[in-house]
Design a protein around this motif. Structure first.
Motif, PDB file in Angstrom:
ATOM      1  N   ARG A 200       0.833  -1.205   0.000  1.00  0.00           N
ATOM      2  CA  ARG A 200       0.000   0.000   0.000  1.00  0.00           C
ATOM      3  C   ARG A 200       0.868   1.257   0.000  1.00  0.00           C
ATOM      4  NH1 ARG A 200      -4.098  -1.627   4.862  1.00  0.00           N
ATOM      5  NH2 ARG A 200      -2.981  -3.583   5.160  1.00  0.00           N
ATOM      6  N   ILE A 201       1.960   1.192   0.760  1.00  0.00           N
ATOM      7  CA  ILE A 201       2.893   2.318   0.773  1.00  0.00           C
ATOM      8  C   ILE A 201       3.535   2.479  -0.597  1.00  0.00           C
ATOM      9  CG2 ILE A 201       5.043   3.181   1.775  1.00  0.00           C
ATOM     10  CD1 ILE A 201       2.923   3.281   3.842  1.00  0.00           C
ATOM     11  N   LEU A 202       3.991   1.383  -1.178  1.00  0.00           N
ATOM     12  CA  LEU A 202       4.704   1.429  -2.454  1.00  0.00           C
ATOM     13  C   LEU A 202       3.812   1.954  -3.574  1.00  0.00           C
ATOM     14  CD1 LEU A 202       6.602  -1.960  -2.138  1.00  0.00           C
ATOM     15  CD2 LEU A 202       7.624   0.314  -2.104  1.00  0.00           C
ATOM     16  N   ARG A 203       2.563   1.545  -3.573  1.00  0.00           N
ATOM     17  CA  ARG A 203       1.657   2.036  -4.624  1.00  0.00           C
ATOM     18  C   ARG A 203       1.533   3.546  -4.567  1.00  0.00           C
ATOM     19  NH1 ARG A 203      -1.450  -2.898  -3.569  1.00  0.00           N
ATOM     20  NH2 ARG A 203      -2.617  -1.792  -1.944  1.00  0.00           N
ATOM     21  N   ASN A 204       1.451   4.079  -3.359  1.00  0.00           N
ATOM     22  CA  ASN A 204       1.285   5.516  -3.217  1.00  0.00           C
ATOM     23  C   ASN A 204       2.571   6.296  -3.474  1.00  0.00           C
ATOM     24  OD1 ASN A 204      -1.579   6.322  -2.157  1.00  0.00           O
ATOM     25  ND2 ASN A 204      -1.067   4.432  -1.095  1.00  0.00           N
ATOM     26  N   LEU A 205       3.706   5.628  -3.323  1.00  0.00           N
ATOM     27  CA  LEU A 205       4.995   6.293  -3.539  1.00  0.00           C
ATOM     28  C   LEU A 205       5.638   5.854  -4.854  1.00  0.00           C
ATOM     29  CD1 LEU A 205       6.522   6.018   0.059  1.00  0.00           C
ATOM     30  CD2 LEU A 205       5.397   7.994  -0.977  1.00  0.00           C
ATOM     31  N   ARG A 206       4.845   5.340  -5.779  1.00  0.00           N
ATOM     32  CA  ARG A 206       5.384   4.714  -6.994  1.00  0.00           C
ATOM     33  C   ARG A 206       6.274   5.641  -7.805  1.00  0.00           C
ATOM     34  NH1 ARG A 206      -0.071   5.039  -7.243  1.00  0.00           N
ATOM     35  NH2 ARG A 206      -1.055   6.446  -8.751  1.00  0.00           N
ATOM     36  N   GLU A 207       6.026   6.935  -7.767  1.00  0.00           N
ATOM     37  CA  GLU A 207       6.864   7.862  -8.542  1.00  0.00           C
ATOM     38  C   GLU A 207       8.231   8.057  -7.906  1.00  0.00           C
ATOM     39  OE1 GLU A 207       4.750  11.463  -9.171  1.00  0.00           O
ATOM     40  OE2 GLU A 207       3.170  10.541 -10.385  1.00  0.00           O
ATOM     41  N   GLN A 208       8.379   7.665  -6.649  1.00  0.00           N
ATOM     42  CA  GLN A 208       9.643   7.854  -5.950  1.00  0.00           C
ATOM     43  C   GLN A 208      10.447   6.563  -5.816  1.00  0.00           C
ATOM     44  OE1 GLN A 208       6.786  10.230  -3.172  1.00  0.00           O
ATOM     45  NE2 GLN A 208       8.755  10.069  -2.142  1.00  0.00           N
ATOM     46  N   VAL A 209       9.780   5.423  -5.978  1.00  0.00           N
ATOM     47  CA  VAL A 209      10.445   4.133  -5.753  1.00  0.00           C
ATOM     48  C   VAL A 209      11.272   3.750  -6.969  1.00  0.00           C
ATOM     49  CG1 VAL A 209      10.103   1.681  -5.299  1.00  0.00           C
ATOM     50  CG2 VAL A 209       8.620   3.379  -4.197  1.00  0.00           C
ATOM     51  N   GLY A 210      12.540   3.403  -6.737  1.00  0.00           N
ATOM     52  CA  GLY A 210      13.402   2.986  -7.837  1.00  0.00           C
ATOM     53  C   GLY A 210      13.200   1.532  -8.214  1.00  0.00           C
ATOM     54  N   GLU A 211      13.317   0.622  -7.251  1.00  0.00           N
ATOM     55  CA  GLU A 211      13.179  -0.806  -7.519  1.00  0.00           C
ATOM     56  C   GLU A 211      12.738  -1.525  -6.252  1.00  0.00           C
ATOM     57  OE1 GLU A 211      15.762  -4.440  -9.529  1.00  0.00           O
ATOM     58  OE2 GLU A 211      16.816  -2.892  -8.369  1.00  0.00           O
ATOM     59  N   VAL A 212      11.873  -2.524  -6.431  1.00  0.00           N
ATOM     60  CA  VAL A 212      11.429  -3.372  -5.335  1.00  0.00           C
ATOM     61  C   VAL A 212      11.955  -4.784  -5.571  1.00  0.00           C
ATOM     62  CG1 VAL A 212       9.459  -4.341  -4.092  1.00  0.00           C
ATOM     63  CG2 VAL A 212       9.318  -2.020  -5.020  1.00  0.00           C
ATOM     64  N   ILE A 213      12.567  -5.351  -4.543  1.00  0.00           N
ATOM     65  CA  ILE A 213      13.002  -6.753  -4.604  1.00  0.00           C
ATOM     66  C   ILE A 213      12.188  -7.531  -3.583  1.00  0.00           C
ATOM     67  CG2 ILE A 213      14.914  -8.370  -4.357  1.00  0.00           C
ATOM     68  CD1 ILE A 213      16.833  -6.086  -4.949  1.00  0.00           C
ATOM     69  N   PHE A 214      11.356  -8.447  -4.065  1.00  0.00           N
ATOM     70  CA  PHE A 214      10.639  -9.348  -3.171  1.00  0.00           C
ATOM     71  C   PHE A 214      11.542 -10.539  -2.843  1.00  0.00           C
ATOM     72  CE2 PHE A 214       7.258  -7.261  -5.623  1.00  0.00           C
ATOM     73  CZ  PHE A 214       6.422  -6.824  -4.605  1.00  0.00           C
ATOM     74  N   VAL A 215      11.471 -11.002  -1.613  1.00  0.00           N
ATOM     75  CA  VAL A 215      12.243 -12.196  -1.255  1.00  0.00           C
ATOM     76  C   VAL A 215      11.367 -13.117  -0.413  1.00  0.00           C
ATOM     77  CG1 VAL A 215      13.267 -11.069   0.775  1.00  0.00           C
ATOM     78  CG2 VAL A 215      14.350 -13.094  -0.188  1.00  0.00           C
ATOM     79  N   HIS A 216      11.387 -14.382  -0.778  1.00  0.00           N
ATOM     80  CA  HIS A 216      10.693 -15.409   0.005  1.00  0.00           C
ATOM     81  C   HIS A 216      11.719 -16.483   0.355  1.00  0.00           C
ATOM     82  CE1 HIS A 216       7.494 -17.988   1.489  1.00  0.00           C
ATOM     83  NE2 HIS A 216       8.001 -18.980   0.773  1.00  0.00           N
ATOM     84  N   VAL A 217      11.768 -16.836   1.629  1.00  0.00           N
ATOM     85  CA  VAL A 217      12.736 -17.812   2.105  1.00  0.00           C
ATOM     86  C   VAL A 217      12.018 -19.124   2.402  1.00  0.00           C
ATOM     87  CG1 VAL A 217      14.460 -18.372   3.840  1.00  0.00           C
ATOM     88  CG2 VAL A 217      14.171 -15.992   3.101  1.00  0.00           C
ATOM     89  N   LEU A 218      12.470 -20.187   1.742  1.00  0.00           N
ATOM     90  CA  LEU A 218      11.996 -21.533   2.045  1.00  0.00           C
ATOM     91  C   LEU A 218      13.015 -22.187   2.972  1.00  0.00           C
ATOM     92  CD1 LEU A 218      10.773 -22.682  -1.472  1.00  0.00           C
ATOM     93  CD2 LEU A 218       9.349 -22.371   0.552  1.00  0.00           C
TER      94      LEU A 218
END
Length: 279
Positions: free
Chosen positions: A161-179
């Motif tokens: 929700r934060i990222l959607r609202n700050l989309r013009e300022q965000v450079g890159e998002v890295i999702f990580v899931h640990v198994l």
């Protein structure tokens, strides 16, 4: 997105970095900024009243810097009377703050408004988004590359929700899931397939909002160690995480993992509570 922001100052050498965080996250000049000075009861009890005018002068200097950057609404608050959690919470709620920015206790041990660490556990359980400045990244853009660990629970994805609202300022998002190491190989293969599908969906969602995104699916014994390792290797500017209170999340960001990330991470943390508005 954020209308009222509280900057918790220690007036240490790291305070300038705290301003850089604020400038990165809050670009609207209409943002109201409140500066919370260091707790002064200890100094008063020791008879060191002479330090208070110097402290006020430094606070005015920081307020002036923020005004020069284009923010018209800047207010210096009175110091808290005690270092207890209750008074701080009352301040946040009474003033209707929607973002708190402060140094991590590991950065400011023995300094500033909460020198004895009695608020150490409060901020990870904050009911408003709370940015904890750590020591491993210094720059002018704290949204340059952000790491979002997820177990696909709602709590671990509140940052979306934060990222959607700050989309013009965000450079890159890295999702990580640990198994974490499985006992059964077939079960592990199935978990990998499900996790990859969900990560691909998250990546696509960010791309739909015009945000560059990618994901990492990793195997490890301890999720917190893997998250902190990846944050270093990818040179992330911050790590999103959930509160570390009991019952807040399960699996990856359960209480122990969230607390371990907060303890071990050298990258700044942005702790997102469960009830962040989407506007």
């Amino acid at each position: 997105m954020f209308n009222k922001v509280l900057l918790v100052l220690t007036l240490s050498k790291k305070t300038d970095c705290l301003l850089e965080v604020f400038y990165s996250l809050c670009v609207s000049p209409e943002t109201e900024v409140f500066l919370l000075p260091p707790w002064t009861e200890a100094e008063e009890a020791a008879g060191k009243i002479a330090c208070l005018p110097r402290m006020r002068h430094r606070l005015e200097e920081y307020a002036g810097k923020i005004r020069q950057a284009g923010y018209a609404h800047v207010q210096i608050l009175d110091p808290l009377r005690t270092a207890g959690a209750e008074e701080f919470s009352d301040l946040v709620y009474d003033r209707d703050m929607d973002l708190v920015i402060r140094e991590s206790p590991s950065c400011s041990a023995g300094e500033g408004p909460f020198p004895d660490g009695r608020l150490r556990g409060v901020f990870p359980r904050a009911d408003v988004p709370t940015f904890l400045l750590q020591g491993g990244y210094r720059g002018h853009d704290y949204l340059r590359r952000v790491l979002l660990p997820t177990d696909f629970s709602r709590a671990s994805l509140n940052a979306l929700r934060i990222l959607r609202n700050l989309r013009e300022q965000v450079g890159e998002v890295i999702f990580v899931h640990v198994l974490e190491d499985p006992r059964d190989r077939r079960e592990y293969r199935g978990a990998c397939e499900v996790a990859e599908e969900m990560l691909e969906e998250l990546q696509a969602e960010m791309q739909d909002f015009g945000i560059r995104a990618r994901y990492l699916l990793v195997r490890g014994r301890a999720a917190s160690h893997e998250v902190c390792r990846i944050a270093e290797e990818e040179d992330c500017s911050l790590i999103f995480t959930a509160p570390s209170e009991e019952g807040a999340v399960r699996d990856l960001l359960r209480q122990s993992t969230a607390r371990n990330i907060a303890t071990m991470a050298t990258r700044s943390l942005w702790i997102i509570p469960d009830d962040v508005d989407d506007d």
